[in-house]
Design a protein around this motif. Structure first.
Motif, PDB file in Angstrom:
ATOM      1  N   ARG A   1       0.836  -1.199   0.000  1.00 30.09           N
ATOM      2  CA  ARG A   1       0.000   0.000   0.000  1.00 30.09           C
ATOM      3  C   ARG A   1       0.858   1.230   0.000  1.00 30.09           C
TER       4      ARG A   1
ATOM      5  N   GLY B   1       0.589   5.003   1.582  1.00 24.69           N
ATOM      6  CA  GLY B   1      -0.214   5.719   2.576  1.00 24.69           C
ATOM      7  C   GLY B   1       0.171   7.170   2.682  1.00 24.69           C
ATOM      8  N   PRO B   2       0.010   7.913   1.608  1.00 20.60           N
ATOM      9  CA  PRO B   2       0.432   9.315   1.684  1.00 20.60           C
ATOM     10  C   PRO B   2      -0.485  10.150   2.569  1.00 20.60           C
ATOM     11  N   SER B   3       0.083  11.174   3.167  1.00 15.73           N
ATOM     12  CA  SER B   3      -0.720  12.151   3.895  1.00 15.73           C
ATOM     13  C   SER B   3      -1.129  13.224   2.897  1.00 15.73           C
TER      14      SER B   3
ATOM     15  N   GLU C   1      -3.772   8.797   4.436  1.00 11.60           N
ATOM     16  CA  GLU C   1      -3.478   8.890   5.859  1.00 11.60           C
ATOM     17  C   GLU C   1      -3.729  10.317   6.340  1.00 11.60           C
TER      18      GLU C   1
ATOM     19  N   TYR D   1      -0.432   7.912  13.994  1.00 16.38           N
ATOM     20  CA  TYR D   1       0.084   7.083  12.892  1.00 16.38           C
ATOM     21  C   TYR D   1       0.309   5.646  13.364  1.00 16.38           C
TER      22      TYR D   1
ATOM     23  N   ILE E   1       6.229  -1.008   2.914  1.00 22.56           N
ATOM     24  CA  ILE E   1       7.393  -0.302   2.367  1.00 22.56           C
ATOM     25  C   ILE E   1       7.253   1.153   2.785  1.00 22.56           C
ATOM     26  N   ARG E   2       8.191   1.627   3.559  1.00 25.98           N
ATOM     27  CA  ARG E   2       8.092   3.009   4.036  1.00 25.98           C
ATOM     28  C   ARG E   2       9.491   3.552   4.284  1.00 25.98           C
TER      29      ARG E   2
ATOM     30  N   GLU F   1      12.619   6.983   8.097  1.00 31.32           N
ATOM     31  CA  GLU F   1      12.271   7.832   9.246  1.00 31.32           C
ATOM     32  C   GLU F   1      11.361   7.104  10.225  1.00 31.32           C
ATOM     33  N   TRP F   2      10.783   5.981   9.790  1.00 38.18           N
ATOM     34  CA  TRP F   2       9.898   5.225  10.681  1.00 38.18           C
ATOM     35  C   TRP F   2      10.638   4.188  11.506  1.00 38.18           C
TER      36      TRP F   2
HETATM   37  N1  GLU Z   1       1.499   8.586   6.101  1.00 38.14           N
HETATM   38  C1  GLU Z   1       2.836   8.131   6.229  1.00 38.14           C
HETATM   39  C2  GLU Z   1       3.742   9.135   5.534  1.00 38.14           C
HETATM   40  O1  GLU Z   1       3.275   9.884   4.706  1.00 38.14           O
HETATM   41  C3  GLU Z   1       2.985   6.765   5.587  1.00 38.14           C
HETATM   42  C4  GLU Z   1       4.081   5.958   6.124  1.00 38.14           C
HETATM   43  C5  GLU Z   1       3.835   4.491   5.795  1.00 38.14           C
HETATM   44  O2  GLU Z   1       3.855   4.150   4.615  1.00 38.14           O
HETATM   45  O3  GLU Z   1       3.610   3.716   6.718  1.00 38.14           O
HETATM   46  O4  GLU Z   1       4.894   9.204   5.811  1.00 38.14           O
END
Ligand code: GLU
Length: 555
Positions: free
Chosen positions: A38, A40-42, A74, A239, A256-257, A260-261
């Motif tokens: 997926r 998941g853009p903000s 997101e 989040y 896949i992110r 920074e996470w």
């Molecule tokens: N909403 C998060 C962002 O924009 C998504 C991170 C993710 O893919 O888990 O950084």
């Protein structure tokens, strides 16, 4: 404490049970090995290269394996939401060839695992927060911003880890009655994780979590001990919590992110453990870097300093999506370039994309290299397709010139194909704005005399060259007959017929045939450099060629 009672007190409106969600969202029925990914853009309205980099990886993994790639918006951070952002997200990804199978679309949600906007999933998050209250895993925290700030200051003074944990997690101690009183009085509260990590452990006693990251291998990190917020006072999740609930119930197999996470991964591991959901496979991508123009050092691409970080940059300049995709694939998978050399004409989809070949530290993004890839990509795109691409781009970004690409299709296709046929095609074309500039002289509207005469040619000689040229010009001459005439003009005026003759005996000539053809080139194109003049004249036609030469004589 009676946690069931507490759960009812905090979430009286939540009537669904967690089990019901298992029925509402049954596991996906996919073939063995199918990956679900997926994006998941903000909805901040800013789409950057990192989004596209991740999206290509997501898309490839899902589609290569017969899986599903979906778009989840997101939007839990209401402060950052920008109007029209979802349209920007969908359109810009679509432009670069990223298509989703499921999720948010311009006309609403599509798929069985929605809603795909986190802001519409409040009930689901709250149901699981309620369940965690019931299990005593989370608690309401009534601390005010001032209290939290005070704690932070104290921790700073004592050189302690900042945050709400252990002895600082004051609301952990509240009795049911105290909580009830506050809730009834309308005191705002958040829901915090009651972390079972040990804040007091030091040295060898610190427990670690281990996660197999598909890009980075085994990650070993100290466990979480922070009582992190999972639901904000508004009932909207952070989040962290949304990630756990959504990626579980949407059956994401590969997360896949960006890297920074990584720092919140131990928290996510604890949340997955507490909810009893299986961990997805994490793939933490590397930062996109560039070589700083000034310092020559590698550094992160920055939103403030680097316009090329924004996807709009590529749209506005008219980069061809296929080229951007091709280039990103080369930096996404270390073996792509080699594959491409062995398979120059295969569609990129034939390449077997793997997570293991993704870079795990500072991936270098290089505009110069992108431009090279553009040249190689565009040379393979037929003029007819290129014309449509240019027309669409111009309609949006150079509307006053859009007619160049539809007034006379036969003509513009010849212009775009100039020098590109034959065994050694020219690779002049890079991106739309540059192409428009490059072919500008073909249109009287944008034709300009840009360059001065070659240094060996005096204005009088230039005039004499053009006069002689006009006198002998025959539009039906083939290329060699045409060039023979140029040679004659050169020798008649005291210029060497061959550059090497001039090099050998410069004192014998004023210059050489190249100077003469430059004079003609400038008359016809306005520029000292261009593709083959004879070919240009054939495209321009006799009338326009002659008119330009005449005009140059008067200039
Ligand atoms: N909403 C998060 C962002 O924009 C998504 C991170 C993710 O893919 O888990 O950084």
């Amino acid at each position: 404490m009676d946690y069931n009672k507490l759960a009812e007190l905090l979430f009286p409106h939540i009537t669904k049970t967690p089990e019901e969600y298992n029925t509402i969202f049954p596991p996906r029925n996919l073939p063995e090995g199918a990956m679900v990914t997926r994006l998941g853009p903000s909805p901040t309205g800013f789409m950057h290269l990192g989004n596209l980099y991740g999206a290509f990886a997501d898309e490839r993994l899902a589609h290569q394996s017969g899986g599903v790639f979906f778009l989840r918006i997101e939007d839990t951070d209401d402060k950052r939401e920008v109007e029209g952002a979802i349209e920007i997200i969908i359109n810009s990804l679509k432009f670069f060839g990223v298509n989703f199978d499921e999720g948010a679309t311009m006309t609403g949600d599509s798929g069985n695992y929605g809603p795909y906007h986190q802001s519409e999933r409040g009930e689901i998050y709250q149901c699981f927060a309620k369940e965690m209250v019931r299990k005593g895993q989370v608690y309401p925290c009534f601390m005010t911003a001032e209290e939290i700030e005070e704690i932070r200051k104290k921790q700073e003074e004592n050189k302690e880890t900042p945050g709400i944990y252990g002895k600082y997690a004051k609301s952990r101690e509240l009795t049911y009655e105290e909580i009830e009183e506050k809730v009834k009085a309308g005191v705002p509260y958040v829901i915090r994780l009651k972390s079972t990590g040990n804040p007091d452990a030091t040295g060898d006693d610190v427990r670690h979590v281990e996660v197999e990251d598909a890009i980075r291998g085994t990650l070993r990190m100290p466990e979480n001990f922070q009582d992190s917020v999972i639901l904000k006072a508004t009932g909207i999740p952070t989040y962290h919590f949304a990630h756990v609930i959504d990626d579980h119930f949407m059956y994401t197999t590969h997360v896949i992110r960006g890297e920074e996470w990584l720092s919140s991964l131990p928290l996510h591991v604890e949340l997955f453990e507490k909810t009893g959901f299986p961990l997805p496979i994490y793939c933490h991508t590397a930062q996109l870097m560039k070589i700083d123009e000034e310092s020559g050092q590698k550094r992160k691409l920055s939103k403030r300093k680097d316009p090329e970080l924004s996807l709009n940059f590529y749209r506005e300049l008219g980069y061809h999506p296929q080229a951007v995709r091709e280039y990103l694939l080369t930096i996404l998978n270390s073996n792509y370039e080699e594959w491409r050399i062995a398979n120059p004409d295969a569609p990129a989809e034939d390449f077997k994309f793997t997570v293991g070949k993704m870079g795990n530290s500072g991936v270098l993004f290089d505009l110069v290299k992108l431009n090279d890839v553009c040249k190689d990509t565009l040379v393979k795109i037929p003029a007819s397709e290129l014309r449509v691409f240019m027309l669409n781009w111009a309609k949006e970004f150079a509307p006053e010139m859009a007619h160049y690409f539809e007034d006379n299709i036969e003509f513009i296709e010849k212009v775009l194909d100039l020098g590109r046929t034959g065994d050694k095609p020219r690779k002049d074309l890079i991106y739309a704005r540059q192409i428009l500039e490059f072919i500008g002289y073909f249109f009287d509207e944008s034709f300009k005399r840009e360059d001065g005469l070659p240094e060996n040619v005096s204005p009088e000689d230039a005039k004499a060259v053009l006069e002689a040229y006009l006198k002998t010009y025959d539009h039906s001459d083939d290329q060699s007959a045409w060039f023979d005439k140029i040679r004659t003009i050169a020798t008649d005026l005291g210029y060497a017929a061959k550059p090497k003759d001039f090099k050998k005996n410069p004192e014998m000539y004023k210059g050489h045939v190249g100077d003469i053809s430059t004079v003609i080139r400038e008359a016809v194109t306005g520029r000292a450099q261009s593709p083959d003049i004879w070919e240009i004249q054939q495209i321009l036609g006799e009338e326009r060629t002659v008119a330009r030469v005449k005009a140059a004589m008067e200039a």
